[in-house]
Design a protein around this motif. Structure first.
Motif, PDB file in Angstrom:
ATOM      1  N   GLY A  96       0.884  -1.338  -0.102  1.00 39.34           N
ATOM      2  CA  GLY A  96      -0.203  -0.046  -0.087  1.00 39.34           C
ATOM      3  C   GLY A  96       0.722   1.503   0.298  1.00 39.34           C
ATOM      4  O   GLY A  96       0.766   2.154  -0.848  1.00 39.34           O
ATOM      5  N   ASN A 100       0.465   4.558  -2.810  1.00 40.29           N
ATOM      6  CA  ASN A 100       0.710   5.669  -2.231  1.00 40.29           C
ATOM      7  C   ASN A 100       2.419   6.764  -2.863  1.00 40.29           C
ATOM      8  O   ASN A 100       1.646   7.887  -3.581  1.00 40.29           O
ATOM      9  CB  ASN A 100       0.106   5.916  -1.202  1.00 40.29           C
ATOM     10  CG  ASN A 100      -0.439   5.187  -0.953  1.00 40.29           C
ATOM     11  OD1 ASN A 100      -1.948   5.776  -1.628  1.00 40.29           O
ATOM     12  ND2 ASN A 100      -1.108   4.946   0.607  1.00 40.29           N
ATOM     13  N   GLY A 125       0.883   5.537   4.805  1.00 37.10           N
ATOM     14  CA  GLY A 125       1.587   4.067   4.797  1.00 37.10           C
ATOM     15  C   GLY A 125       3.303   4.120   5.636  1.00 37.10           C
ATOM     16  O   GLY A 125       3.194   5.933   5.442  1.00 37.10           O
TER      17      GLY A 125
END
Ligand code: PLP
Length: 374
Positions: A96, A100, A125
């Protein structure tokens, strides 16, 4: 060598999983409403998933992105279809944070700007830019401190408008439903405002769908509830049902250039097989519909219970906000009732079960929490 001690651990060792249940090394069975932090989307050890991974392992598990990988094309087509974004482009990566990181970077390549709007209580994150856009100073190392990220209150349209007027914004990154922050839902009108301001100023709307995406909210992306299209959707967690695979779904208006993004492991053969198996099951078993139905049922029933401060969320992403005197409920659910749930500070219980949880399993949880609240 010993493990680097970064997590407080429950004294439980899980050795087996099936559907919405896991078992520990002593044979104790638990109902899993946590899904290993929203990761288990289609249930543990789903036979189709196991078979697809096993079959792929016998063929080839990995080869680099310097060759053609038809499974990636198959995955892009399937994801486009299931998510309703057939004209978008897919870039695959592994987590994740990495999704991002790539999304924020791509936005900056796109419009040549530096400033990012993120929101109070956001979690995006732990890598450099993703952690800078995360509203938790205790996990931001000095080297990751930057003035490029501006934090605004969630759902404050006036602050958003003002910020666009005063800064050259590259991108806005927002979770449709904040997860780690305690299940706070971005309002429909706020997401529409982000869309219109991004259009007006040529900024990039990044929908962090790492936790709230992939059908969990009862629609493929939680942003879909508001009828807006983001420029980039980031996804991970439920995408591989535990196999590390992540991706970003990119609007056709953003064009690629060779080498602008890249990865060694992202989109490898095994990862694609896992992600395809997940989408096949989501589609075949109508899991998004199930998430909406069982989620609605849980929220309706939870709202009838006493002593809860607030029930928040959509679909199978539910936050139960408890008063301080009920701070032991989560612990009791685990050790007395053998039910795994998630949490957010200070006393929010987070439900993040597999999308194929049944109403009967939901009832087991409701009965347990009723006992705790009585
Ligand atoms: C909304 C959101 N974005 C990003 C991340 C980071 O994902 P990962 O731990 O896979 O890097 C998380 C993890 O909890 C998350 O909830």
């Amino acid at each position: 060598m010993i493990l680097f001690d970064v997590y407080p651990l429950n004294d439980i060792t899980i050795v087996k999983g099936e559907g919405s249940y896991v078992w520990d090394d002593k044979g104790q069975k638990y109902l899993d409403l946590y899904g290993g932090h929203a990761v288990i989307s289609i249930g543990h050890t789903h036979p189709h998933y196991v078979k697809r991974l096993e079959d792929q392992l016998h063929k080839v598990g990995f080869y680099s992105n310097s060759i053609k990988i038809p499974l990636q094309v198959e995955l892009a087509e399937k994801l486009g279809k299931v998510s309703g974004k057939e004209d978008y482009q897919l870039f695959l990566c592994n987590s994740g944070a990495e999704a991002n990181e790539n999304a924020l970077k791509l936005a900056s390549f796109y419009n040549g700007r530096k400033k990012i709007i993120a929101f109070k209580k956001a979690f995006h994150g732990r890598t450099s830019l993703a952690v800078s856009a995360t509203d938790n100073p205790s996990i931001i190392a000095p080297v990751n401190e930057t003035t490029n990220v501006i934090f605004l209150p969630l759902n404050d349209e006036a602050a958003l408008e003002q910020c666009f007027k005063e800064n050259e914004i590259s991108s806005v990154i927002i979770e449709g439903i904040q997860g780690v922050g305690g299940i706070h839902v971005a309002s429909d009108s706020f997401l529409r405002k982000i869309r219109s301001l991004c259009d007006e100023y040529n900024a990039v709307y990044i929908a962090d769908s790492v936790q709230c995406g992939y059908g969990r909210s009862g629609m493929f992306y939680s942003h879909d509830h508001s009828g807006v299209q983001a420029d980039i959707y980031t996804m991970a967690k439920g995408m591989g049902n535990g196999f590390p695979v992540a991706g970003i779904s990119i609007s056709p208006k953003i064009h690629s250039k060779h080498f602008m993004l890249g990865t060694t492991f992202g989109g490898n053969h095994l990862a694609c097989a896992a992600a395809l198996a997940v989408l096949e099951i989501i589609e075949q078993d109508e899991l998004i519909k199930n998430a909406a139905e069982v989620g609605d049922y849980l929220v309706t029933e939870l709202k009838k219970l006493p002593r809860i401060k607030e029930v928040r969320g959509k679909g199978l992403m539910i936050g139960i906000d408890l008063p301080e005197d009920l701070k032991d409920v989560k612990k009791n659910l685990l050790f007395k009732h053998r039910i795994f749930t998630g949490e957010s500070k200070p006393y929010v219980i987070r439900l993040l079960p597999a999308l194929n949880i049944t109403k009967t399993e939901a009832d087991i949880f409701l009965q347990a929490i009723k006992t705790e609240l009585s």
